[in-house]
Design a protein around this motif. Structure first.
Motif, PDB file in Angstrom:
ATOM      1  N   VAL A 111       0.841  -1.194   0.000  1.00 19.04           N
ATOM      2  CA  VAL A 111       0.000   0.000   0.000  1.00 19.04           C
ATOM      3  C   VAL A 111       0.880   1.249   0.000  1.00 19.04           C
ATOM      4  N   ARG A 112       0.448   2.268  -0.740  1.00 16.62           N
ATOM      5  CA  ARG A 112       1.183   3.542  -0.763  1.00 16.62           C
ATOM      6  C   ARG A 112       0.943   4.263   0.565  1.00 16.62           C
ATOM      7  N   THR A 113       1.996   4.730   1.197  1.00 11.99           N
ATOM      8  CA  THR A 113       1.864   5.398   2.494  1.00 11.99           C
ATOM      9  C   THR A 113       1.696   6.907   2.368  1.00 11.99           C
ATOM     10  N   GLU A 114       2.247   7.486   1.299  1.00  9.50           N
ATOM     11  CA  GLU A 114       2.063   8.915   1.063  1.00  9.50           C
ATOM     12  C   GLU A 114       2.158   9.204  -0.429  1.00  9.50           C
ATOM     13  N   ASP A 115       1.480  10.255  -0.860  1.00  3.95           N
ATOM     14  CA  ASP A 115       1.464  10.592  -2.286  1.00  3.95           C
ATOM     15  C   ASP A 115       2.869  10.889  -2.811  1.00  3.95           C
ATOM     16  N   PRO A 157      -0.921  13.609  -7.718  1.00  5.91           N
ATOM     17  CA  PRO A 157      -0.279  12.381  -7.237  1.00  5.91           C
ATOM     18  C   PRO A 157      -0.186  11.337  -8.343  1.00  5.91           C
ATOM     19  N   ILE A 158       0.915  10.626  -8.364  1.00  8.28           N
ATOM     20  CA  ILE A 158       1.109   9.543  -9.327  1.00  8.28           C
ATOM     21  C   ILE A 158       0.489   8.271  -8.751  1.00  8.28           C
ATOM     22  N   PRO A 159      -0.369   7.599  -9.501  1.00  9.10           N
ATOM     23  CA  PRO A 159      -1.000   6.375  -8.981  1.00  9.10           C
ATOM     24  C   PRO A 159       0.032   5.312  -8.638  1.00  9.10           C
ATOM     25  N   PRO A 160      -0.245   4.484  -7.594  1.00 10.38           N
ATOM     26  CA  PRO A 160      -1.407   4.610  -6.711  1.00 10.38           C
ATOM     27  C   PRO A 160      -1.244   5.763  -5.719  1.00 10.38           C
ATOM     28  N   LYS A 161      -2.376   6.328  -5.319  1.00  6.40           N
ATOM     29  CA  LYS A 161      -2.347   7.415  -4.347  1.00  6.40           C
ATOM     30  C   LYS A 161      -2.154   6.854  -2.935  1.00  6.40           C
ATOM     31  N   ALA A 162      -1.912   7.754  -1.995  1.00  5.19           N
ATOM     32  CA  ALA A 162      -1.761   7.339  -0.593  1.00  5.19           C
ATOM     33  C   ALA A 162      -2.985   6.546  -0.153  1.00  5.19           C
ATOM     34  N   GLY A 163      -2.755   5.390   0.470  1.00  5.07           N
ATOM     35  CA  GLY A 163      -3.837   4.542   0.941  1.00  5.07           C
ATOM     36  C   GLY A 163      -4.327   3.546  -0.082  1.00  5.07           C
TER      37      GLY A 163
END
Length: 319
Positions: A89-93, A105-111
């Motif tokens: 999972v992405r933790t921050e943008d 933000p570049i995908p994936p976004k935060a969360g």
């Protein structure tokens, strides 16, 4: 006449004793049988050797040790299942600085979730490469999924002699989080992998047989992974009005960009007392099919606990 009078007085005395509570000395016994049933201790653990890496320590090509076994800490023989779950999972943008998408933000976004696998040339590869234990094999029915994870040894079934005493991969699926969202959205790779330990774990202290072999030994961040933004080109110029203009162009590689992210591996284990009926019920509830359960019981039948203990009577209690 005097004798009759004495006899009468004696009978009267006995009657008086009976009236005031005297007892007759009949032969009699009071009997009892006291039986104690001791359950013993049922205690199992996932035993692991693992030190979480600090942020920035786990970089491409670095392996983190994670040794996992299921251990019997009690008196009851047991059977064991395990599931390995993986999530990215992405933790921050990660913010795009390119003029065209600046500030986005570049995908994936935060969360949001990453896919577990990415395309590297002609091959699909896992972002986290799991080092499995030496006693881990897979059923031929899931060999393709297993091979992608680095499990190359296969067996035809739990009754295959090469499967004895091994962790056997029996299933691989993708699951959803608590909000119903796919954690591996494109279906490449598998987020949940299920194993049966094809043996019986003995009571604690039983000649080293009180734990399973290693299920896994560690995880390595794939060395082919790069950052989300792989290059920046900044151009500074002067426009027609004499103003300084700065333009930034970025090169993005989102498919490989597992930076600003968190990888979570969760080991779930189920243990059950090593009796036939208990194994059938608990394994069945964990989606192990009947043929696999039957094979497990056939292979390990000589090591199962008895469903009914033999009756041994040392003395007879009579009425």
């Amino acid at each position: 006449m005097r004798k009759n009078k004495k006899a009468f007085m004696g009978l009267a005395a006995l009657a008086a004793v009976a009236v005031i509570g005297g007892t007759w000395a009949y032969w009699n016994q009071d009997l009892s049988a006291v039986n104690e049933f001791e359950t013993g201790k049922y205690d199992t653990d996932i035993t692991e050797t693992f030190t979480p890496p600090a942020p920035g320590e786990w970089v491409p090509g670095v392996e983190v040790e994670k040794k996992v076994t299921v251990t019997n800490k009690g008196d009851v023989k047991l059977a064991a299942l395990a599931t390995v779950n993986q999530v990215w999972v992405r933790t921050e943008d990660v913010i795009d600085t390119d003029d065209e998408n600046e500030g986005q933000p570049i995908p994936p976004k935060a969360g949001e979730y990453f896919d577990l696998m990415f395309q590297n040339g002609d091959a699909m590869e896992y972002a986290s490469i799991v080092s499995w234990g030496s006693e881990v094999v897979a059923l031929e029915s899931v060999k393709d999924a297993a091979a992608g994870m680095g499990i190359t040894a296969t067996v035809s079934g739990l009754d295959d002699t090469a499967a004895a005493g091994k962790w056997v991969m029996v299933n691989a699926v993708n699951t959803k989080d608590t909000d119903g969202k796919e954690t591996n959205s494109d279906g490449k790779g598998f987020s949940d992998v299920q194993f049966i330990y094809n043996g019986i774990v003995e009571a604690e202290g039983t000649d080293g047989k009180d734990a399973t072999p290693l299920l896994l030994e560690g995880a390595t961040l794939n060395k082919a992974i790069n950052t989300t933004i792989t290059a920046k080109k900044t151009t500074t110029s002067v426009d027609e009005n004499g103003n300084t203009v700065t333009r930034t162009e970025t090169t993005k590689n989102a498919a490989f960009g597992y930076d600003s992210a968190k990888y979570t591996m969760t080991i779930n284990a189920t243990t059950v007392q090593a009796t036939k009926s208990a194994i059938e019920e608990i394994f069945g509830a964990k989606n192990i099919n009947k043929d696999q359960i039957d094979e497990f019981l056939a292979v390990n039948g000589n090591h199962l606990m008895a469903e009914e203990l033999p009756a041994e009577t040392n003395e007879t209690v009579q009425p």
